[in-house]
Design a protein around this motif. Structure first.
Motif, PDB file in Angstrom:
ATOM      1  N   TYR A   1      20.010  70.210  -0.402  1.00 21.95           N
ATOM      2  CA  TYR A   1      19.319  69.242   0.453  1.00 21.95           C
ATOM      3  C   TYR A   1      19.656  69.433   1.930  1.00 21.95           C
ATOM      4  O   TYR A   1      18.769  69.402   2.791  1.00 21.95           O
ATOM      5  CB  TYR A   1      19.676  67.820   0.015  1.00 21.95           C
ATOM      6  CG  TYR A   1      18.996  66.735   0.815  1.00 21.95           C
ATOM      7  CD1 TYR A   1      17.662  66.424   0.602  1.00 21.95           C
ATOM      8  CD2 TYR A   1      19.689  66.019   1.787  1.00 21.95           C
ATOM      9  CE1 TYR A   1      17.019  65.427   1.332  1.00 21.95           C
ATOM     10  CE2 TYR A   1      19.065  65.025   2.521  1.00 21.95           C
ATOM     11  CZ  TYR A   1      17.732  64.733   2.286  1.00 21.95           C
ATOM     12  OH  TYR A   1      17.119  63.753   3.013  1.00 21.95           O
TER      13      TYR A   1
ATOM     14  N   THR B   1      14.937  65.007  -5.192  1.00 25.06           N
ATOM     15  CA  THR B   1      15.543  63.738  -4.797  1.00 25.06           C
ATOM     16  C   THR B   1      15.195  62.629  -5.782  1.00 25.06           C
ATOM     17  O   THR B   1      14.130  62.641  -6.391  1.00 25.06           O
ATOM     18  CB  THR B   1      15.089  63.297  -3.389  1.00 25.06           C
ATOM     19  OG1 THR B   1      13.692  63.014  -3.409  1.00 25.06           O
ATOM     20  CG2 THR B   1      15.358  64.376  -2.361  1.00 25.06           C
TER      21      THR B   1
ATOM     22  N   VAL C   1      20.471  63.490  -3.998  1.00 24.35           N
ATOM     23  CA  VAL C   1      19.865  64.721  -3.486  1.00 24.35           C
ATOM     24  C   VAL C   1      20.508  65.937  -4.142  1.00 24.35           C
ATOM     25  O   VAL C   1      21.698  65.927  -4.491  1.00 24.35           O
ATOM     26  CB  VAL C   1      20.014  64.804  -1.948  1.00 24.35           C
ATOM     27  CG1 VAL C   1      19.274  63.657  -1.271  1.00 24.35           C
ATOM     28  CG2 VAL C   1      21.481  64.796  -1.526  1.00 24.35           C
TER      29      VAL C   1
END
Length: 407
Positions: free
Chosen positions: A121, A96, A117
């Protein structure tokens, strides 16, 4: 059976219900019962709120989060990721990139938390289950999309069904040279709004999710990442994996579990719960002062009985214990009733949701309640201490009475 307890029980069950001592004793029991009941209910509500916070943030937070101790980012390479994946219990790692950015839509703009992300994710995150419109996919048919919090959408009046108007995201350039032209001072990228989520106001009003590549290029992060979010294998203790990660990564990295990611909020709830417990303990102490007065009057009323017992060979300890047991019977009768009623009310709230939050937009319909054995234990201990405090002086006065002065 203990003689002192038998006599104390007889005094408690005395037929003379109209005298002032019995009235004060009954008031004492009612006061202790109400105070105990209220304490159990309030502590259970705090437990429910704590669990609600965990459940709300659980859909957003990873099992474990790795961040740098110093700075906003750290270098990540395949070897670094492989070393983390090699730890037993690590199921998935998401990369991230997160920072503040200026989000512009038509003629409106606001500062948001832009979070880029990686593609995996949403395999460890259930934000897609909190969608209110659109899709959680950040990449579709070769195009990049943003996933917005509901508060961000409302603030900027964003329409996800309008394919002709996109979002503009601006981020200050990391340059030592000062440009007189504002347009040269920012990196700017465009992206389409693809979906809207609603989890909790803190996130809904601030967060915008975008693909990792989009945020990385906007922030000029390159191989740097703000955090690595780790999903733990099902059935594995996250704290055990955390300890292994700490040993691997050393002191340059923080490894936080889900509670530690919101330490200040959960600590605030615990501190409030502690102060509520102390406050209600004082209320119970005040309610128990009636026990002190009723025992003091009982000692005066039973002077002749005490003298007779002493003349028959009863020790000062036996006489003292009579009044300690009397105070305990009064207090524990009230406390037992209060604990039972409090437990029944909490159970009813858990089962039927009797008391509503009173808000149509609340994440739960009724006040959250959770009973914990420790609350009952500490409440019981508090009542024992309070009972001893209010009973010891009248009991000592009874034990110190002289036979010759009271026969």
């Amino acid at each position: 059976m203990n003689v002192s307890f038998l006599i104390a029980k007889r005094y408690f069950r005395s037929k003379k219900k109209r005298n002032i001592i019995s009235i004060i004793s009954n008031i004492s029991m009612i006061g202790v019962a109400v105070g105990t009941m209220a304490l159990i209910i309030v502590l259970s509500v705090f437990n429910g709120i704590e669990d609600l916070i965990r459940s709300l943030y659980g859909s957003f937070d990873p099992d474990l989060k790795i961040t740098a101790v110093e700075g906003k980012s750290f270098e990540v390479n395949p070897q670094f990721l492989d070393s983390i994946k090699g730890i037993r219990g690590v199921d998935l790692i998401s990369e991230t990139v997160e920072d503040n950015a200026l989000l512009r839509y038509q003629d409106r703009q606001m500062i948001v938390k832009l979070k880029g992300v990686s593609d995996n994710y949403f395999l460890q995150n259930s934000i897609d289950s909190a969608l209110t419109e659109g899709s959680a996919e950040l990449k579709r048919k070769g195009l990049q999309y943003a996933l917005l919090g509901r508060g961000v959408q409302m603030q900027l009046s964003i329409r996800t069904d309008n394919p002709f108007v996109g979002l503009q995201v601006l981020y200050p350039k990391a340059s030592k040279k000062i440009s007189l032209n504002p347009e040269n001072a920012f990196n700017e990228k465009g992206i389409m709004p693809g979906g809207v989520f609603a989890i909790e106001r803190q996130y809904d009003d601030n967060y915008v999710f975008v693909p990792l590549e989009f945020a990385r290029d906007l922030f000029n992060y390159g191989t740097k990442r703000s955090a690595l979010e780790v999903k733990v294998t099902e059935g594995t203790n996250p704290d055990k994996v955390k300890r292994q990660l700490k040993r691997l990564l050393g002191e340059k990295f923080n490894v936080q579990n889900s509670d530690e990611q919101h330490t200040s909020l959960l600590r605030a709830v615990k501190v409030e719960k502690l102060f509520v417990f102390i406050t209600f303990a004082f209320i119970l102490l005040i309610a128990s002062l009636n026990i002190f007065f009723s025992l003091s009057m009982l000692v005066i009323d039973k002077k002749k009985d005490i003298a007779i017992l002493a003349s028959m060979g009863a020790s000062a300890t036996t006489i003292r214990n009579i009044f300690l047991f009397e105070g305990a019977i009064v207090a524990f009768s009230g406390a037992g009733a209060g604990l039972f009623i409090g437990m029944v009310i909490c159970w009813a709230q858990q089962t039927f949701g009797l008391i509503s939050m009173g808000m149509t937009t609340a994440v739960v319909d009724s006040y959250p309640v959770k009973m914990q054995a420790l609350d009952f234990i500490f409440t019981g201990l508090a009542i024992i201490v309070i009972t001893l405090l209010v009973s010891i002086r009248p009991a000592r006065r009874a034990a110190a009475l002289q036979i010759k002065d009271n026969l």
